[in-house]
Design a protein around this motif. Structure first.
Motif, PDB file in Angstrom:
ATOM      1  N   ALA A   1      -3.410  -1.533  -4.447  1.00 26.51           N
ATOM      2  CA  ALA A   1      -3.252  -0.082  -4.327  1.00 26.51           C
ATOM      3  C   ALA A   1      -1.868   0.275  -3.780  1.00 26.51           C
ATOM      4  O   ALA A   1      -1.253   1.262  -4.207  1.00 26.51           O
ATOM      5  CB  ALA A   1      -4.341   0.489  -3.430  1.00 26.51           C
ATOM      6  N   ALA A   2      -1.370  -0.541  -2.850  1.00 24.58           N
ATOM      7  CA  ALA A   2      -0.049  -0.277  -2.273  1.00 24.58           C
ATOM      8  C   ALA A   2       1.045  -0.439  -3.331  1.00 24.58           C
ATOM      9  O   ALA A   2       1.996   0.355  -3.385  1.00 24.58           O
ATOM     10  CB  ALA A   2       0.200  -1.221  -1.103  1.00 24.58           C
ATOM     11  N   HIS A   3       0.918  -1.467  -4.165  1.00 28.79           N
ATOM     12  CA  HIS A   3       1.903  -1.671  -5.229  1.00 28.79           C
ATOM     13  C   HIS A   3       1.871  -0.513  -6.225  1.00 28.79           C
ATOM     14  O   HIS A   3       2.923  -0.028  -6.663  1.00 28.79           O
ATOM     15  CB  HIS A   3       1.629  -2.985  -5.960  1.00 28.79           C
ATOM     16  CG  HIS A   3       1.967  -4.210  -5.164  1.00 28.79           C
ATOM     17  ND1 HIS A   3       3.167  -4.378  -4.517  1.00 28.79           N
ATOM     18  CD2 HIS A   3       1.247  -5.347  -4.926  1.00 28.79           C
ATOM     19  CE1 HIS A   3       3.188  -5.555  -3.903  1.00 28.79           C
ATOM     20  NE2 HIS A   3       2.030  -6.161  -4.134  1.00 28.79           N
TER      21      HIS A   3
ATOM     22  N   GLU B   1      -2.060 -11.170  -8.395  1.00 27.99           N
ATOM     23  CA  GLU B   1      -3.306 -10.912  -7.669  1.00 27.99           C
ATOM     24  C   GLU B   1      -4.514 -11.092  -8.597  1.00 27.99           C
ATOM     25  O   GLU B   1      -5.519 -11.696  -8.223  1.00 27.99           O
ATOM     26  CB  GLU B   1      -3.304  -9.497  -7.087  1.00 27.99           C
ATOM     27  CG  GLU B   1      -2.339  -9.286  -5.937  1.00 27.99           C
ATOM     28  CD  GLU B   1      -2.701 -10.098  -4.708  1.00 27.99           C
ATOM     29  OE1 GLU B   1      -3.909 -10.282  -4.439  1.00 27.99           O
ATOM     30  OE2 GLU B   1      -1.775 -10.557  -4.009  1.00 27.99           O
TER      31      GLU B   1
ATOM     32  N   SER C   1       0.822   2.540  -5.693  1.00 23.69           N
ATOM     33  CA  SER C   1       1.324   3.742  -5.029  1.00 23.69           C
ATOM     34  C   SER C   1       2.852   3.765  -5.012  1.00 23.69           C
ATOM     35  O   SER C   1       3.473   4.829  -5.137  1.00 23.69           O
ATOM     36  CB  SER C   1       0.788   3.806  -3.601  1.00 23.69           C
ATOM     37  OG  SER C   1       1.323   4.915  -2.908  1.00 23.69           O
TER      38      SER C   1
ATOM     39  N   ALA D   1      -8.458  -0.750  -6.325  1.00 25.64           N
ATOM     40  CA  ALA D   1      -8.771  -0.195  -5.010  1.00 25.64           C
ATOM     41  C   ALA D   1      -8.437  -1.164  -3.881  1.00 25.64           C
ATOM     42  O   ALA D   1      -8.365  -0.752  -2.718  1.00 25.64           O
ATOM     43  CB  ALA D   1     -10.252   0.179  -4.943  1.00 25.64           C
ATOM     44  N   ASP D   2      -8.231  -2.448  -4.215  1.00 25.91           N
ATOM     45  CA  ASP D   2      -7.875  -3.409  -3.178  1.00 25.91           C
ATOM     46  C   ASP D   2      -6.565  -2.991  -2.512  1.00 25.91           C
ATOM     47  O   ASP D   2      -5.645  -2.498  -3.175  1.00 25.91           O
ATOM     48  CB  ASP D   2      -7.726  -4.807  -3.781  1.00 25.91           C
ATOM     49  CG  ASP D   2      -9.075  -5.437  -4.076  1.00 25.91           C
ATOM     50  OD1 ASP D   2      -9.932  -4.739  -4.641  1.00 25.91           O
ATOM     51  OD2 ASP D   2      -9.253  -6.613  -3.746  1.00 25.91           O
ATOM     52  N   GLN D   3      -6.481  -3.221  -1.216  1.00 28.86           N
ATOM     53  CA  GLN D   3      -5.379  -2.677  -0.422  1.00 28.86           C
ATOM     54  C   GLN D   3      -4.004  -3.087  -0.951  1.00 28.86           C
ATOM     55  O   GLN D   3      -3.117  -2.241  -1.128  1.00 28.86           O
ATOM     56  CB  GLN D   3      -5.529  -3.112   1.037  1.00 28.86           C
ATOM     57  CG  GLN D   3      -4.483  -2.512   1.961  1.00 28.86           C
ATOM     58  CD  GLN D   3      -4.722  -2.885   3.416  1.00 28.86           C
ATOM     59  OE1 GLN D   3      -5.656  -3.597   3.745  1.00 28.86           O
ATOM     60  NE2 GLN D   3      -3.873  -2.398   4.301  1.00 28.86           N
ATOM     61  N   LYS D   4      -3.801  -4.376  -1.219  1.00 25.49           N
ATOM     62  CA  LYS D   4      -2.488  -4.840  -1.660  1.00 25.49           C
ATOM     63  C   LYS D   4      -2.126  -4.264  -3.023  1.00 25.49           C
ATOM     64  O   LYS D   4      -0.993  -3.828  -3.253  1.00 25.49           O
ATOM     65  CB  LYS D   4      -2.464  -6.372  -1.712  1.00 25.49           C
ATOM     66  CG  LYS D   4      -2.481  -7.030  -0.345  1.00 25.49           C
ATOM     67  CD  LYS D   4      -2.595  -8.539  -0.446  1.00 25.49           C
ATOM     68  CE  LYS D   4      -1.385  -9.160  -1.077  1.00 25.49           C
ATOM     69  NZ  LYS D   4      -1.452 -10.655  -1.047  1.00 25.49           N
TER      70      LYS D   4
END
Length: 249
Positions: free
Chosen positions: A119-121, A103, A123, A114-117
Motif C-alpha cells: 500500500a505504501a508503494h 512482494e 500510495s 492492502a498489505d502495509q508495504k
C-alpha cells in the motif's frame, strides 16, 4: 521532456502491445496484474536499452541469455536511468513496481494491495500523465500509472529508432604529432610514408601488419597537418597525400 504520443496511424503500431496488455489487465487479480505489468516493463526496458546501444553482438550479450549483465528487471531499470533513457520519476515508479512484484513473487501466502508495504508503494506512485480522472481504487491507480509509464517507454524507444538517437561512438585513438614548421612536418610525413611503402614490399606476417598500422598512423598525421595548415596550403598537402596514396597501390 514532455511529449505527446505519435499520430494515430503510427501510434497504433508503436503502442499496439501496450493496448493489448491494457485490454486484459482489468480481468486479472492483484497478483496477476502486478506480475503482468512487471514482465511487460522488463521487456520494454530491454527494447529501449537495445535501441539505444550500438548494434552488435555485444549489446545482445548484455541483454539476452542466462546471467546476462542487463538481463534482470533491476539492472535494466538502473541502466536505463544511468543512460538518461528514463526520467527520475519513471525510474522511481519502475523501482516501486519491481518492489511490489517481488512482494507478490516471493510470498507464497495470500497478500494484497492492502498489505502495509504494498500500500505504501502504491500510495507513493506518481499519477498517470495521460488521465485527468482521479483513480477510484489502488488497482485503478496501478493500471493507469503504469499504463502511462509503459506508453512513455514505448514512445521513447520509437523516437530513438525513428530519429537515429542511439548511442554515438565517442572513443578515439591517440597518435603522436609531428614537430617543426609546416614544411618540415610535410617533409617528415612524406619521408616516413615513402619508407614504409618500400618496407611493405618485402614484409609479411605480423611484421607486415605492424607496418600497415604505422602507415595508417602516419597517414593520419599528414591529414592532421593538412587540417591545421593555412587554407592556401591545404590543396598542396592534398596533392602530396594523393601522390603518396598512389605510391602505395
Amino acid at each position: 521532456m514532455n511529449q505527446t504520443p505519435d499520430d494515430p496511424p503510427e501510434g497504433g503500431e508503436v503502442f499496439g502491445d501496450v493496448n493489448r496488455l491494457q485490454s486484459f489487465l482489468t480481468h486479472l487479480d492483484e497478483r496477476g496484474l502486478i506480475l503482468s505489468l512487471a514482465s511487460f516493463a522488463e521487456d520494454a526496458l530491454g527494447d529501449l536499452i537495445r535501441a539505444f546501444l550500438l548494434p552488435g553482438a555485444s549489446a545482445t550479450q548484455l541483454l539476452d541469455g542466462f546471467n546476462a549483465p542487463i538481463g534482470t528487471f533491476s539492472t535494466r531499470i538502473k541502466m536505463a536511468y544511468s543512460l538518461g533513457l528514463v526520467t527520475k520519476r519513471q525510474y522511481e515508479d519502475l523501482d516501486r513496481l519491481r518492489r511490489i512484484r517481488n512482494e507478490f513473487a516471493h510470498n507464497w501466502e495470500p497478500i494484497s494491495f492492502a498489505d502495509q508495504k504494498i500500500a505504501a508503494h502504491i500510495s507513493a506512485l506518481h499519477f498517470s500523465t495521460l488521465d485527468d480522472d482521479f483513480p477510484s481504487s489502488p488497482q485503478e491507480k496501478v493500471r493507469k500509472s503504469f499504463g502511462a509509464l509503459l506508453v512513455e517507454l514505448r514512445s521513447t524507444t520509437h523516437q530513438i529508432n525513428k530519429h537515429g538517437r542511439r548511442a554515438k561512438l565517442i572513443g578515439t585513438h591517440l597518435i603522436g604529432g609531428v614537430t617543426g614548421e609546416l614544411d618540415d612536418q610535410i617533409a617528415a610525413c612524406r619521408t616516413r610514408l615513402t619508407e614504409l611503402a618500400e618496407e611493405l614490399k618485402s614484409a609479411s606476417g605480423d611484421h607486415r601488419r605492424f607496418l600497415l598500422t604505422v602507415r595508417r598512423n602516419w597517414a593520419s598525421k599528414l591529414e592532421i597537418v593538412r587540417l591545421n595548415a593555412p587554407r592556401e596550403r591545404q590543396a598542396e598537402i592534398r596533392r602530396v597525400q594523393d601522390e603518396l596514396q598512389a605510391g602505395c597501390l
